[in-house]
Design a protein around this motif. Sequence first.
Motif, PDB file in Angstrom:
ATOM      1  N   PHE A   1      -0.884  -0.777  -7.734  1.00  0.00           N
ATOM      2  CA  PHE A   1      -1.095  -2.009  -7.286  1.00  0.00           C
ATOM      3  C   PHE A   1      -1.575  -2.160  -5.811  1.00  0.00           C
ATOM      4  CE2 PHE A   1       0.212  -6.005  -5.318  1.00  0.00           C
ATOM      5  CZ  PHE A   1      -0.053  -7.155  -6.537  1.00  0.00           C
ATOM      6  N   ASN A   2      -0.763  -1.521  -5.013  1.00  0.00           N
ATOM      7  CA  ASN A   2      -0.868  -1.707  -3.357  1.00  0.00           C
ATOM      8  C   ASN A   2      -2.272  -1.146  -3.040  1.00  0.00           C
ATOM      9  OD1 ASN A   2       1.570  -2.837  -3.073  1.00  0.00           O
ATOM     10  ND2 ASN A   2       2.793  -0.754  -2.528  1.00  0.00           N
ATOM     11  N   ILE A   3      -2.531  -0.004  -3.801  1.00  0.00           N
ATOM     12  CA  ILE A   3      -3.878   0.390  -3.540  1.00  0.00           C
ATOM     13  C   ILE A   3      -5.158  -0.359  -4.025  1.00  0.00           C
ATOM     14  CG2 ILE A   3      -5.309   2.656  -3.581  1.00  0.00           C
ATOM     15  CD1 ILE A   3      -2.869   4.124  -4.065  1.00  0.00           C
ATOM     16  N   VAL A   4      -4.936  -0.686  -5.055  1.00  0.00           N
ATOM     17  CA  VAL A   4      -5.891  -1.553  -5.638  1.00  0.00           C
ATOM     18  C   VAL A   4      -6.230  -3.050  -4.980  1.00  0.00           C
ATOM     19  CG1 VAL A   4      -7.115  -2.815  -7.748  1.00  0.00           C
ATOM     20  CG2 VAL A   4      -5.862  -0.576  -8.165  1.00  0.00           C
ATOM     21  N   ASP A   5      -4.845  -3.500  -4.597  1.00  0.00           N
ATOM     22  CA  ASP A   5      -4.789  -4.721  -3.796  1.00  0.00           C
ATOM     23  C   ASP A   5      -5.532  -4.596  -2.571  1.00  0.00           C
ATOM     24  OD1 ASP A   5      -3.811  -7.401  -3.223  1.00  0.00           O
ATOM     25  OD2 ASP A   5      -2.242  -6.197  -1.796  1.00  0.00           O
ATOM     26  N   ASN A   6      -5.373  -3.505  -1.824  1.00  0.00           N
ATOM     27  CA  ASN A   6      -5.978  -3.237  -0.734  1.00  0.00           C
ATOM     28  C   ASN A   6      -7.542  -3.242  -1.063  1.00  0.00           C
ATOM     29  OD1 ASN A   6      -3.989  -2.926   1.000  1.00  0.00           O
ATOM     30  ND2 ASN A   6      -3.734  -0.935   0.971  1.00  0.00           N
ATOM     31  N   ALA A   7      -7.757  -2.667  -1.778  1.00  0.00           N
ATOM     32  CA  ALA A   7      -9.330  -2.226  -2.371  1.00  0.00           C
ATOM     33  C   ALA A   7     -10.073  -3.557  -2.307  1.00  0.00           C
ATOM     34  CB  ALA A   7      -9.572  -1.374  -3.491  1.00  0.00           C
ATOM     35  N   LEU A   8      -9.619  -4.606  -2.948  1.00  0.00           N
ATOM     36  CA  LEU A   8      -9.900  -5.831  -3.232  1.00  0.00           C
ATOM     37  C   LEU A   8      -9.751  -6.769  -1.782  1.00  0.00           C
ATOM     38  CD1 LEU A   8      -8.136  -6.999  -6.477  1.00  0.00           C
ATOM     39  CD2 LEU A   8     -10.456  -6.401  -6.223  1.00  0.00           C
ATOM     40  N   LYS A   9      -8.900  -6.565  -1.125  1.00  0.00           N
ATOM     41  CA  LYS A   9      -8.580  -7.312   0.125  1.00  0.00           C
ATOM     42  C   LYS A   9      -9.528  -6.886   1.070  1.00  0.00           C
ATOM     43  CE  LYS A   9      -4.468  -7.011   2.161  1.00  0.00           C
ATOM     44  NZ  LYS A   9      -2.911  -7.139   2.322  1.00  0.00           N
ATOM     45  N   TYR A  10      -9.852  -5.568   1.378  1.00  0.00           N
ATOM     46  CA  TYR A  10     -10.378  -5.200   2.524  1.00  0.00           C
ATOM     47  C   TYR A  10     -11.957  -4.884   2.085  1.00  0.00           C
ATOM     48  CZ  TYR A  10      -5.854  -4.779   4.583  1.00  0.00           C
ATOM     49  OH  TYR A  10      -4.653  -5.353   5.102  1.00  0.00           O
TER      50      TYR A  10
ATOM     51  N   LEU B   1       3.096  -2.339   4.833  1.00  0.00           N
ATOM     52  CA  LEU B   1       4.129  -1.617   4.303  1.00  0.00           C
ATOM     53  C   LEU B   1       3.569  -0.962   2.847  1.00  0.00           C
ATOM     54  CD1 LEU B   1       7.267  -3.973   4.279  1.00  0.00           C
ATOM     55  CD2 LEU B   1       6.959  -1.618   5.582  1.00  0.00           C
ATOM     56  N   GLY B   2       2.497  -1.544   2.551  1.00  0.00           N
ATOM     57  CA  GLY B   2       1.899  -1.472   1.061  1.00  0.00           C
ATOM     58  C   GLY B   2       1.642   0.108   0.959  1.00  0.00           C
ATOM     59  N   LEU B   3       0.981   0.746   1.705  1.00  0.00           N
ATOM     60  CA  LEU B   3       0.584   2.079   1.487  1.00  0.00           C
ATOM     61  C   LEU B   3       1.814   3.220   1.691  1.00  0.00           C
ATOM     62  CD1 LEU B   3      -3.106   2.498   3.189  1.00  0.00           C
ATOM     63  CD2 LEU B   3      -2.434   2.535   0.798  1.00  0.00           C
TER      64      LEU B   3
HETATM   65 MG   LIG Z   1      -1.870  -3.528   1.591  1.00  0.00          MG
END
Ligand SMILES: [Mg+2]
Length: 340
Positions: free
Chosen positions: A241-250, A305-307
């Motif tokens: 989740f954290n990784i895919v969330d980042n991919a979307l976010k950034y 914190l996510g990664l």
């Molecule tokens: Mg993140």
Amino acid sequence: MKSKRNIILPYIISCGLILLTTLFGELVKEKIGPTNIVMFYLLAVVFVAIRWGRGPAITTSIISVLFFDFFLVPPYFTLSVADIEYIFTFTAFLIVGIIVSTFASKVREQIMQHQTEKLHSALLNSISHDLKTPLVSITGTLTALLDKKSNLDAQHIRELLETAKGESDRLNRIVNNLLDMTKMESGVLRISKKPCDLRDLIGACLEQLKEKIGCREIKIEIPKDSPEISVDFPFMLKALFNIVDNALKYSPDGTPVEIQADFFQHKAQVRIRDYGAGIPKEDLKRIFEKFYRVERSQNVSGTGLGLCISKSIIEAHSGKISVESTPAKGSTFIVELPLE
Ligand SMILES: [Mg+2]
Ligand SMILES: Nc1ncnc2c1ncn2[C@@H]1O[C@H](COP(=O)(O)OP(=O)(O)O)[C@@H](O)[C@H]1O
């Protein structure tokens, strides 16, 4: 590998310093007398103590005495001494060496402790800020709703409530992340692995992110009849989740996010690719650190914190996470998990 080198390096440098001092002693021993040369050895001990602490400093003291005796105290090139007085010099040197080492390393510890305290307060500031932003927003919304004079229509009320709900969710995520982090750091995190299908894991992950995904294109490539992987489902879900969330976010709205899996003899590999701004080369190593955020990302909300959480979870599964990124082209996060 690296840490081993870091442990040995001070000792090698100490030996180098002793050799230099001895060489210097050789040059001046006729002029200033051996007992004065001892002072230069002591200088080396102080330097080592401040730089690397007590262990290397005491070692330096002992080797210094041996070198001093062997090369600079007559009769030369033997450890025996002509004049019994030198025994006192050696003993005094060792005692002073130990005392100096102890003091110097105390000073060093205090400096380091001071640095950690400063770091902690900086982290605390950043967390308080992250917690405060949603709280202020929620309080503002509720105040507006409670205000009888504002005469809000149903549509407006709904909008306000939705904002408050969104902010509560965010708050909840931040607090959960902090709790996970603390659990992992104190070693309470226990994973219990069960066989599962990678497809289900990714499906669940996308389900949780469906609002953020909106109309964005997610390309999924998972080979047919791939083997099951053995994971703690909720935890691995969080990691992905954290990784895919980042991919979307950034990455910008119009670009796709690709999730691709490959299976090898002993491992499963999941690659999460985005076409966003990418990560500067000098930040690549640090993005997995706690609270680390790339300077440029400050306008996107997050706690850094996510990664770090993803990495801990993946490593708790004996897996690996790495990243490849080209600035302005995008990033690929690669997760590798062992197959049983
Ligand atoms: Mg993140
Ligand atoms: N897919 C990505 N593209 C660009 N930068 C990223 C990506 N994933 C992570 N980063 C960078 O790594 C940092 C750390 O990520 P993370 O630990 O998830 O923290 P957060 O998302 O809360 O900032 C982010 O702030 C961002 O700068």
